[in-house]
Design an enzyme around this catalytic site. Sequence first.
Site, PDB file in Angstrom:
ATOM      1  CB  CYS A   2      -0.935   0.105   1.243  1.00  0.00           C
ATOM      2  SG  CYS A   2      -1.933  -1.675   1.536  1.00  0.00           S
ATOM      3  NE  ARG A  27       4.202   1.703  -1.413  1.00  0.00           N
ATOM      4  CZ  ARG A  27       5.517   1.280  -1.244  1.00  0.00           C
ATOM      5  NH1 ARG A  27       6.496   1.733  -1.905  1.00  0.00           N
ATOM      6  NH2 ARG A  27       5.874   0.429  -0.361  1.00  0.00           N
ATOM      7  CD1 TRP A  73      -2.131  -4.318  -4.871  1.00  0.00           C
ATOM      8  CD2 TRP A  73      -1.949  -5.952  -3.444  1.00  0.00           C
ATOM      9  NE1 TRP A  73      -1.991  -5.595  -5.588  1.00  0.00           N
ATOM     10  CE2 TRP A  73      -2.101  -6.511  -4.746  1.00  0.00           C
ATOM     11  CE3 TRP A  73      -1.709  -6.620  -2.136  1.00  0.00           C
ATOM     12  CZ2 TRP A  73      -1.694  -8.139  -4.594  1.00  0.00           C
ATOM     13  CZ3 TRP A  73      -1.809  -8.031  -2.293  1.00  0.00           C
ATOM     14  CH2 TRP A  73      -1.739  -8.622  -3.490  1.00  0.00           C
ATOM     15  CG  ASN A  99       2.596  -0.888   3.075  1.00  0.00           C
ATOM     16  OD1 ASN A  99       2.006  -2.026   2.679  1.00  0.00           O
ATOM     17  ND2 ASN A  99       3.699  -0.364   2.738  1.00  0.00           N
ATOM     18  N   GLY A 100       1.195  -3.184   5.446  1.00  0.00           N
ATOM     19  CA  GLY A 100       1.822  -4.311   5.780  1.00  0.00           C
ATOM     20  C   GLY A 100       0.697  -5.673   5.982  1.00  0.00           C
ATOM     21  CD  GLU A 484      10.995  -9.192 -17.768  1.00  0.00           C
ATOM     22  OE1 GLU A 484      10.512  -7.993 -17.385  1.00  0.00           O
ATOM     23  OE2 GLU A 484      10.940  -9.979 -16.909  1.00  0.00           O
ATOM     24  CE  LYS A 488       7.366  -6.203 -17.379  1.00  0.00           C
ATOM     25  NZ  LYS A 488       8.521  -6.917 -16.623  1.00  0.00           N
ATOM     26  CD  GLU A 491       4.668  -7.451 -14.821  1.00  0.00           C
ATOM     27  OE1 GLU A 491       4.318  -6.677 -13.902  1.00  0.00           O
ATOM     28  OE2 GLU A 491       5.545  -7.098 -15.514  1.00  0.00           O
ATOM     29  CG  HIS A 507      10.953 -32.567 -24.060  1.00  0.00           C
ATOM     30  ND1 HIS A 507      11.558 -33.654 -24.051  1.00  0.00           N
ATOM     31  CD2 HIS A 507      11.881 -31.687 -24.218  1.00  0.00           C
ATOM     32  CE1 HIS A 507      12.465 -33.528 -24.547  1.00  0.00           C
ATOM     33  NE2 HIS A 507      13.050 -32.334 -24.784  1.00  0.00           N
ATOM     34  CE  LYS A 606       8.525  -0.257 -10.329  1.00  0.00           C
ATOM     35  NZ  LYS A 606       8.513  -1.003 -11.697  1.00  0.00           N
TER      36      LYS A 606
HETATM   37  C1  AGP Z   1       7.807  -7.031 -12.975  1.00  0.00           C
HETATM   38  O1  AGP Z   1       7.141  -6.061 -13.919  1.00  0.00           O
HETATM   39  C2  AGP Z   1       6.927  -6.747 -11.878  1.00  0.00           C
HETATM   40  N1  AGP Z   1       6.478  -5.514 -11.179  1.00  0.00           N
HETATM   41  C3  AGP Z   1       7.315  -7.572 -10.600  1.00  0.00           C
HETATM   42  O2  AGP Z   1       7.457  -8.983 -11.031  1.00  0.00           O
HETATM   43  C4  AGP Z   1       8.819  -7.155  -9.859  1.00  0.00           C
HETATM   44  O3  AGP Z   1       9.824  -7.436 -10.710  1.00  0.00           O
HETATM   45  C5  AGP Z   1       8.779  -8.072  -8.544  1.00  0.00           C
HETATM   46  O4  AGP Z   1       8.017  -7.709  -7.784  1.00  0.00           O
HETATM   47  C6  AGP Z   1      10.172  -7.817  -8.005  1.00  0.00           C
HETATM   48  O5  AGP Z   1      10.240  -6.348  -7.442  1.00  0.00           O
HETATM   49  P1  AGP Z   1      11.655  -5.783  -6.919  1.00  0.00           P
HETATM   50  O6  AGP Z   1      12.567  -5.867  -8.238  1.00  0.00           O
HETATM   51  O7  AGP Z   1      11.201  -4.536  -6.819  1.00  0.00           O
HETATM   52  O8  AGP Z   1      12.152  -6.714  -6.102  1.00  0.00           O
END
Ligand code: AGP
Length: 611
Positions: A2, A27, A73, A99-100, A484, A488, A491, A507, A606
């Site tokens: 959050c 966040r 969040w 936050n937590g 990757e 992307k 996401e 396989h 994020k």
């Molecule tokens: C990637 O696009 C995501 N936002 C997520 O997978 C991110 O890479 C992951 O949460 C790790 O975050 P960090 O690099 O801040 O530790």
Amino acid sequence: MCGIVAYIGSREAYPIILKGLQRLEYRGYDSAGVALLDKKLEIYKKKGKVAELEASLVGKNLHAQAGIGHTRWATHGEPSDRNAHPHRSSSGKLAMVHNGIIENFAPIKKELVSKGYVFESDTDTEVLLHFIEDIYKHDAKSLEEAVRIALKRIVGAYVIILLDQDHPDTLIAARKGSPLVIGIGKNEHFLASDASPIIEYTKEVVYINDYEMAIVKPDELILKNPGNERITPFITKLDMELAAIEKGGYDHFMLKEIFEQPTAVFDCLRGRLDPKAGTIRMGGIDKHLDLLKEAKRIILVGCGTSWHAGLLAEYVFEELCRIPVEVEYASEFRYRNPVIHPGDVIIAISQSGETADTLVALENAKKQGAFIFGVVNVVGSSIARLSQAGAYTHAGPEIGVASTKAFTAQLTVLYLIAMKLGFAKSAITKERYLHLINELALIPEKINEVLRKADDIKILAEKYKDARDFLFLGRGYNFPIALEGALKLKEISYIHAEGYPAAEMKHGPIALVEEGLPIVFVATKDAYHEKLVSNAQEIKARKGKVLAIITENDTIFHEIADETIAVPAADEILAPLLSVVPLQLLAYYTGLAKGLDVDKPRNLAKSVTVE
Ligand code: AGP
């Protein structure tokens, strides 16, 4: 996860908190709220984005010089007005944002229910607030003391900030596991989950450590350690400009950050890579070079995109340094009870430096004698402060939830470390070392060349935006890039996508191939190229659509593929820095073509500061 903001001083609190929540919205964006204290404590909260909260408050008297705010969040309790923060205590006099995650909230809630407490929401946060007030009413002389007593019973992660109607000139804050930074102004203080809401008001900040409490007044900041002793705040000067956290004329932060990659990689190389002198200088490495040279193994730890950077680094470190390397998902590494030997080197990769799984995995490993080297983007973050040495990626603030420039900057730092260590260990020749130095110096301009293909990639994205599934295939250094690319696209476009080592298709996964299924090959020229050509023909034979990222002038793959995006030629070990860019743009333009919020994709945040 959050975003938390608070202000106490002589200015109007609401506009400062609102703008802060807008800056921290990456966040979490399930709900937002603010509590303001003038004569009475007023709480306003709404399900949805900060803009919906703002719209609902037009015309209200929002005058106050102290306030707290939150963008959520959701963990405990679905996104809704009643589960939104801030929460109000049963006396109505305390408001709190959190936050937590409070892991042991259920037994505490049970106790409180037996005492007659009634809960408005389903959140763990409201349980902690009632618990604090219960102690405040019965066992503690001050709110500060009640908070200290309550937190001793709490299991989990938290940053909490409380506002008390009976003490309008004081904010109480505490931290464990989640990030908190306090900005110091003239007769005013700004509190936030990171520096982005603070930068436009002051550059003087204090990063709060675990188990510390802050008692904040307009003209005073009191910091206390777990033993309730006062400690002197360590003030840091922020090295960031406001423009860095603005869109700068781009429609989205994600697009801005993709186009910032030439600069991000250049800034990452600046002062480290010297092609003229043929040297690589990195303070964090130079100081511990012997330890790193003697390392029996290197363990790379991270999550999500950072884990993909680690996976690529495994190939690179083993190739250039001839050291055994393991790559670990932090969340598994932390609970798997891994065998760690004193002197093992752990390279922690994290953009935010606050990812809970990575942070706790490192704390455990450090206790077992491992040496922690951090590759982090956010200066002053928890992982940076926990690491015994490290290298910042200098990518600048990354606001878009999907990591892009931080990924290429992470790769750049990992390449620099592997090249330097490989040469120091004589695992690579001087000639190879100088060749890679010169090749790496050319990368920023080559990324610019790839970015000039953005319009072609936009057309491709619009053509395939309605696909139900995508597969991404690569071999060797391009396999992590295939993963990757799939991440992307997942996401940003919510299309189901998977990445595989191309040879793995036979396989099992090749059963998925049917007419029209788009399959992206990360196929820049390398030692695996011929094998990959065969893999592409196997897909074509089953009427799959082959979309390929190829090296310019690669006529063979150009022949086979239905669609190609060419990137400049580069040493195969460095080509991932180029081949990932079209995949970032493909995801961006597919999300855009589907009308989705590419900067704030659903269900994501994020920085994942809870387990
Ligand atoms: C990637 O696009 C995501 N936002 C997520 O997978 C991110 O890479 C992951 O949460 C790790 O975050 P960090 O690099 O801040 O530790």
